[in-house]
Scaffold this motif. Structure first.
Motif, short mmCIF file in Angstrom:
data_model
loop_
_atom_site.label_atom_id
_atom_site.label_comp_id
_atom_site.label_asym_id
_atom_site.label_seq_id
_atom_site.Cartn_x
_atom_site.Cartn_y
_atom_site.Cartn_z
N THR A 215 0.83 -1.20 0.00
CA THR A 215 0.00 0.00 0.00
C THR A 215 0.86 1.25 0.00
N SER B 283 -7.32 -0.77 1.01
CA SER B 283 -6.07 -1.41 0.65
C SER B 283 -5.29 -1.84 1.89
N GLU C 81 -4.61 -5.67 2.90
CA GLU C 81 -3.22 -6.08 3.04
C GLU C 81 -2.96 -6.72 4.40
#
Length: 110
Positions: free
Chosen positions: A3, A102, A106
């Motif tokens: 990210t 994101s 993640e």
């Protein structure tokens, strides 16, 4: 880490895109006015961020895979910036939601 690399690549590419003469400075994110006044500094900062992002990518995935992955991220982000910036869809709300999703994906999936 992915990210962060993607975010740094986005910021670098958007800075570089904002210095273009063909871009209509709308002012959605607020840095367009600054980049219009300080083109050289914005271009240098953009290249520094890209090199830093490439370095992080090579550190995270290795030299060959990191370079390849960086260019894939760069092409993806460039396509999104070039398509969404003229439509004025890049704003703080969309970028914040995308960044939070994101980070969430993640941490939970990888």
């Amino acid at each position: 880490m992915v990210t962060l690399i993607s975010f740094l690549t986005f910021v670098a590419l958007y800075l570089l895109y904002s210095t273009s003469r063909k871009m209509a400075a709308v002012g959605e994110l607020g840095i367009e006015k600054w980049t219009g006044e300080n083109k050289k500094i914005a271009q240098i900062a953009s290249m520094a961020l890209m090199i830093f992002s490439l370095g992080l990518s090579c550190f995270y995935w290795g030299l060959g895979s990191g370079t390849f992955t960086f260019f894939i991220i760069l092409m993806t982000v460039a396509s999104l910036v070039i398509l969404l910036a003229p439509l004025r869809l890049l704003n703080y709300r969309l970028l914040g939601v995308l960044f939070l999703c994101s980070i969430l994906f993640e941490t939970l999936l990888f």
